[in-house]
Every structure is written in C-alpha cells, then in structure tokens.
Scaffold this active site. Sequence first.
Site, short mmCIF file in Angstrom:
data_model
loop_
_atom_site.label_atom_id
_atom_site.label_comp_id
_atom_site.label_asym_id
_atom_site.label_seq_id
_atom_site.Cartn_x
_atom_site.Cartn_y
_atom_site.Cartn_z
N ASP A 228 40.57 39.63 42.60
CA ASP A 228 40.28 39.16 41.23
C ASP A 228 39.76 37.74 41.23
OD1 ASP A 228 42.32 41.45 40.87
OD2 ASP A 228 41.41 41.14 38.90
N LYS A 239 45.85 42.33 42.67
CA LYS A 239 46.95 43.06 42.02
C LYS A 239 48.29 42.81 42.70
CE LYS A 239 46.87 44.87 39.05
NZ LYS A 239 47.29 44.22 37.77
#
Length: 339
Positions: A228, A239
């Site tokens: 991310d 995650k």
Amino acid sequence: MQTLTTTSLQIRDNQLWILDQQALPQQKIWCPTPDVATLVDHIQTLRVRGAPLIGLSASLLLALLAEGGMPKPALSEALTVLRAARPTAVNLMNNLDRMKAALAAADHVSALVNEALRLVAEDNALCERIADAGLPLVPPGSRLLTHCNTGGLATAGVGTALGVIARAHQQGRIAQVWVGETRPLLQGGRLTAWELGELGVPLRLITDSMAASLMARGEVDAVWVGADRIAANGDVANKIGTYSLAVLAHYHGVPFYVAAPQTTLDRACPDGNAIPIEQRAASEVTGVAGSFGHVQWAPASTPVYNPAFDVTPAALISGWVLDSGVVTPAQVQAGAFRP
Ligand code: MRU
C-alpha cells in the site's frame, strides 16, 4: 466519458460503477457511484479496495463530475475530500496529485478526463510489466503463499503479486498457491480464492495462523504480497498480517517478495514509522459481516485493536518487484527509492 470496463470498475452511461467487493464472491453487485459521498462510503467500507483501485476510482469520479458541469472550486473541494478517504495507500494521493495538476489547466474538463483515463491505462500497463519482472523469480513447481488480494479486483489490470502468480501459472510454473484468508476482512478467503479459482490456478485456502507450520514443513517456496506504500528506505506498509509472514519467511529461509507499481512508492516518506496506519472499527474484530450474513462472537463492548495495515521492515524483504524491474536489497540500501 467513453465506456470503460476493468474487473471491478466500469464507466457506462456517463457514470462510475463499482463491483461491490464486500458482496463477492457470493453476489456480483455493481453499485452506481454518482457523487463524492457515495464513493467515500464505498472506499471506507471496502466495496472499492486495493491500493491502485482506490486511486483510480477517485480519479474517474472526479473526471465525471467535471464533465457533468461541477465548477472548479467544487471539484477542488471534492479532490480534497477524496484524498482523505483512506490514509495508508499512497496511490490515492499520487493519482490525485496528477488530477490536481489537470484541474489547474485552462481546459480543465478535458484535462481531467484525459488524465483519469491515462491513469487507468497506465495501471494496466504497470501490472503487465510487474508480471514480466516477477516471472523469472518463480521457478517451475513453485509453491507460493500470498496474502490479502492483489489481483484484477484491486487494479485496472492483471494485478501485482497475483499478476505475477497468474503469469507464472500460464507458464506452467505453479504447483500450489497457499491463500491466507486475511482476517479480519477476509480479502484472501473471499477475493483471492475466488480470483485464483476463476483463473484455474491450483490453490489451498488456509487461516492466517497456519502459515508458520506450513513453512516449518518446507511447503512454501516463496511469499508474494502487494503493498500500500513503500517508503524511501524500502519499508513496506501492507495488509495487517504481512509483517508476521515476513518474520516467518525470514526465520525459515523462504524468499519474501513485494510486488507493486511505481504509484505505490512514496519517496518523500523516510521510513515505515512515517506511514499513517488506518485504524478500523471494533466490529470487524468482534465478529464478521458480508453477503453471507453477520455474526458477532465477542461481547459487543470488548476493547479492540484493529489496524488495517502493518509495516514490514526492508531488512525482511528479498526483492521489490516493480514495473521497472526487480529492485534488490543492496539497491534499496544504496538509495534506489530515495528522492
Ligand atoms: O484494505 P485493502 O483490502 O484495501 O488492503 C489492500 C492490500 O493491502 C493489498 O495487499 C495492497 O493494496 C495491494 S493491492 C494491489
């Protein structure tokens, strides 16, 4: 705007439609997304999710609003609200920085439309190049483990880590993919299991707590995850649960690869400590909800810790597989991701 279809985004009838990733795989529901409040809700409830997809959906909506006649100051306000929808994936900010530059153009409507469509086309191409770059790292007979969902659902193309896996499968190199279910929101169990099944990739679903024993038994040849946000020192936010897998992989001598497009790089972010980590609702941990229903097992008032992401230190990463090629730990230490 022209019609457009990716695995989980559509433009038709001059409107943005998103495939509800909370309803998958039991139901395939396309949700209309006419305004900023609706998209922010879709993003925060993870109907739209995955680092690249969040940025693309926000950019497309902005372009459609401009085409619909929204004045410049309102578009600027919309951009600010969308930018703050989720804090961790930097693709949203990177995409909207480009949209902000387009908004400043004299003919801002066509500039915004062209830029949003360019971002979608670029993401598709970036995914292909990631798959090209990652393929040589997957020898025939590989038993890989992946986490969360990094496929076509999360991008405008074949995906990042899952794109590499899909490409390797096409070349007959995949013996088995272990899919971690990815508590609390089960992106692995719901989405990756579904996507790999559709692609015909041999898979076995595991709960997150099973990875250690699989590695101890020598049944995992490499771990492949997405990202991310990648900081300038190579630390990676991904995650929640990614860091545990990296520690396990390091202990067991299993290579740990991160696949991501350049839109996930944040050169201005010095290290993982500076990455904002989204905290989410307690209800996601006290129970579970989806198109399969809602159950709660813990007392409703139980205090909960629920960060959506964790940070994996660069020292645990064997290679950053980007669209530009594989970046090695030595190259990262030498400053490959620095400004
Ligand atoms: O909360 P999510 O489902 O948006 O989190 C997504 C992930 O962590 C993915 O692994 C990452 O965004 C890569 S998507 C190509």
